[in-house]
Design a protein around this motif. Structure first.
Motif, PDB file in Angstrom:
ATOM      1  N   HIS A   1       0.834  -1.198   0.000  1.00  0.00           N
ATOM      2  CA  HIS A   1       0.000   0.000   0.000  1.00  0.00           C
ATOM      3  C   HIS A   1       0.875   1.257   0.000  1.00  0.00           C
ATOM      4  O   HIS A   1       1.936   1.284   0.614  1.00  0.00           O
ATOM      5  CB  HIS A   1      -0.892  -0.028   1.248  1.00  0.00           C
ATOM      6  CG  HIS A   1      -1.923   1.036   1.251  1.00  0.00           C
ATOM      7  ND1 HIS A   1      -1.686   2.280   1.761  1.00  0.00           N
ATOM      8  CD2 HIS A   1      -3.194   1.049   0.792  1.00  0.00           C
ATOM      9  CE1 HIS A   1      -2.772   3.021   1.626  1.00  0.00           C
ATOM     10  NE2 HIS A   1      -3.696   2.302   1.039  1.00  0.00           N
TER      11      HIS A   1
ATOM     12  N   GLU B   1      -2.076   9.115  -7.124  1.00  0.00           N
ATOM     13  CA  GLU B   1      -3.103   8.317  -6.448  1.00  0.00           C
ATOM     14  C   GLU B   1      -3.230   8.733  -4.983  1.00  0.00           C
ATOM     15  O   GLU B   1      -4.333   8.839  -4.454  1.00  0.00           O
ATOM     16  CB  GLU B   1      -2.779   6.829  -6.557  1.00  0.00           C
ATOM     17  CG  GLU B   1      -2.917   6.283  -7.961  1.00  0.00           C
ATOM     18  CD  GLU B   1      -2.438   4.848  -8.086  1.00  0.00           C
ATOM     19  OE1 GLU B   1      -2.285   4.155  -7.049  1.00  0.00           O
ATOM     20  OE2 GLU B   1      -2.211   4.416  -9.232  1.00  0.00           O
ATOM     21  N   VAL B   2      -2.106   8.967  -4.315  1.00  0.00           N
ATOM     22  CA  VAL B   2      -2.129   9.435  -2.921  1.00  0.00           C
ATOM     23  C   VAL B   2      -2.801  10.807  -2.855  1.00  0.00           C
ATOM     24  O   VAL B   2      -3.651  11.056  -1.992  1.00  0.00           O
ATOM     25  CB  VAL B   2      -0.698   9.490  -2.333  1.00  0.00           C
ATOM     26  CG1 VAL B   2      -0.675  10.216  -0.993  1.00  0.00           C
ATOM     27  CG2 VAL B   2      -0.123   8.083  -2.203  1.00  0.00           C
ATOM     28  N   ASP B   3      -2.440  11.685  -3.784  1.00  0.00           N
ATOM     29  CA  ASP B   3      -3.035  13.019  -3.829  1.00  0.00           C
ATOM     30  C   ASP B   3      -4.545  12.935  -4.058  1.00  0.00           C
ATOM     31  O   ASP B   3      -5.311  13.650  -3.411  1.00  0.00           O
ATOM     32  CB  ASP B   3      -2.365  13.854  -4.918  1.00  0.00           C
ATOM     33  CG  ASP B   3      -2.815  15.292  -4.892  1.00  0.00           C
ATOM     34  OD1 ASP B   3      -2.719  15.928  -3.821  1.00  0.00           O
ATOM     35  OD2 ASP B   3      -3.270  15.786  -5.941  1.00  0.00           O
ATOM     36  N   ASP B   4      -4.972  12.058  -4.954  1.00  0.00           N
ATOM     37  CA  ASP B   4      -6.405  11.869  -5.199  1.00  0.00           C
ATOM     38  C   ASP B   4      -7.111  11.402  -3.935  1.00  0.00           C
ATOM     39  O   ASP B   4      -8.203  11.853  -3.613  1.00  0.00           O
ATOM     40  CB  ASP B   4      -6.647  10.860  -6.325  1.00  0.00           C
ATOM     41  CG  ASP B   4      -6.238  11.382  -7.685  1.00  0.00           C
ATOM     42  OD1 ASP B   4      -6.032  12.616  -7.827  1.00  0.00           O
ATOM     43  OD2 ASP B   4      -6.094  10.557  -8.613  1.00  0.00           O
ATOM     44  N   TRP B   5      -6.494  10.483  -3.198  1.00  0.00           N
ATOM     45  CA  TRP B   5      -7.093   9.982  -1.968  1.00  0.00           C
ATOM     46  C   TRP B   5      -7.184  11.106  -0.924  1.00  0.00           C
ATOM     47  O   TRP B   5      -8.183  11.240  -0.229  1.00  0.00           O
ATOM     48  CB  TRP B   5      -6.264   8.813  -1.430  1.00  0.00           C
ATOM     49  CG  TRP B   5      -6.886   8.160  -0.244  1.00  0.00           C
ATOM     50  CD1 TRP B   5      -7.851   7.195  -0.242  1.00  0.00           C
ATOM     51  CD2 TRP B   5      -6.602   8.433   1.133  1.00  0.00           C
ATOM     52  NE1 TRP B   5      -8.176   6.858   1.047  1.00  0.00           N
ATOM     53  CE2 TRP B   5      -7.426   7.599   1.911  1.00  0.00           C
ATOM     54  CE3 TRP B   5      -5.728   9.310   1.777  1.00  0.00           C
ATOM     55  CZ2 TRP B   5      -7.402   7.611   3.302  1.00  0.00           C
ATOM     56  CZ3 TRP B   5      -5.703   9.323   3.155  1.00  0.00           C
ATOM     57  CH2 TRP B   5      -6.530   8.477   3.909  1.00  0.00           C
ATOM     58  N   LEU B   6      -6.132  11.927  -0.842  1.00  0.00           N
ATOM     59  CA  LEU B   6      -6.116  13.028   0.125  1.00  0.00           C
ATOM     60  C   LEU B   6      -7.125  14.121  -0.224  1.00  0.00           C
ATOM     61  O   LEU B   6      -7.542  14.877   0.652  1.00  0.00           O
ATOM     62  CB  LEU B   6      -4.716  13.646   0.209  1.00  0.00           C
ATOM     63  CG  LEU B   6      -3.671  12.814   0.926  1.00  0.00           C
ATOM     64  CD1 LEU B   6      -2.288  13.412   0.723  1.00  0.00           C
ATOM     65  CD2 LEU B   6      -3.998  12.687   2.401  1.00  0.00           C
ATOM     66  N   GLU B   7      -7.509  14.199  -1.480  1.00  0.00           N
ATOM     67  CA  GLU B   7      -8.428  15.248  -1.936  1.00  0.00           C
ATOM     68  C   GLU B   7      -9.695  15.310  -1.083  1.00  0.00           C
ATOM     69  O   GLU B   7     -10.177  16.385  -0.749  1.00  0.00           O
ATOM     70  CB  GLU B   7      -8.796  15.025  -3.415  1.00  0.00           C
ATOM     71  CG  GLU B   7      -9.716  16.077  -3.989  1.00  0.00           C
ATOM     72  CD  GLU B   7      -9.092  17.478  -3.973  1.00  0.00           C
ATOM     73  OE1 GLU B   7      -9.840  18.436  -3.723  1.00  0.00           O
ATOM     74  OE2 GLU B   7      -7.876  17.592  -4.191  1.00  0.00           O
ATOM     75  N   ARG B   8     -10.229  14.162  -0.703  1.00  0.00           N
ATOM     76  CA  ARG B   8     -11.467  14.154   0.080  1.00  0.00           C
ATOM     77  C   ARG B   8     -11.291  14.765   1.472  1.00  0.00           C
ATOM     78  O   ARG B   8     -12.262  15.098   2.123  1.00  0.00           O
ATOM     79  CB  ARG B   8     -12.050  12.749   0.157  1.00  0.00           C
ATOM     80  CG  ARG B   8     -11.218  11.795   0.989  1.00  0.00           C
ATOM     81  CD  ARG B   8     -11.753  10.409   0.952  1.00  0.00           C
ATOM     82  NE  ARG B   8     -11.119   9.758  -0.190  1.00  0.00           N
ATOM     83  CZ  ARG B   8     -11.239   8.495  -0.481  1.00  0.00           C
ATOM     84  NH1 ARG B   8     -11.985   7.725   0.243  1.00  0.00           N
ATOM     85  NH2 ARG B   8     -10.607   7.985  -1.508  1.00  0.00           N
TER      86      ARG B   8
END
Length: 117
Positions: A2, A77-84
């Motif tokens: 992960h 992908e990490v940035d996308d996850w953090l977006e929320r």
């Protein structure tokens, strides 16, 4: 592995910081990491392998050297996850901006009134 398992290690984060400045040889990375963290060259190589196998870094051979660079896809992908979660700190930053503007306005008003007395 992960993404946060990969990024959770301070040595791997530091290697990514080094690679973010541009392509580096494994020897350059190893020298900096060995100096900063006091770990062996094989241990540094293991961290580079984890970064490569998890997709955070890519390597290309150049003669006898191996040149490493950051691969941005997993970081996106990490940035996308953090977006929320950005709203949690952006709201606070917006509120801070409002308070700073209010303080400037009140200071200016006080200065204007004290200058007219």
């Amino acid at each position: 592995m992960h993404a946060f398992d990969v990024l959770g290690d301070p040595v791997r984060r530091r290697i990514l910081e080094l690679l973010a400045t541009g392509e580096r040889t494994s020897g350059e990375v190893s020298a900096v990491i060995r100096e900063e963290f006091g770990i062996s060259q094989p241990a540094v190589s293991q961290h580079l392998r984890v970064l490569r196998e998890s997709g955070f870094a890519s390597v290309r051979p150049e003669g006898t050297r191996r040149l490493y660079t950051v691969d941005a896809a997993p970081l996106r992908e990490v940035d996308d996850w953090l977006e929320r979660f950005r709203g949690f700190w952006e709201q606070r930053l917006d509120a801070l901006g409002t308070e700073l503007a209010r303080g400037k306005r009140e200071r200016r008003q006080r200065e204007e009134t004290s200058g007219h007395e």
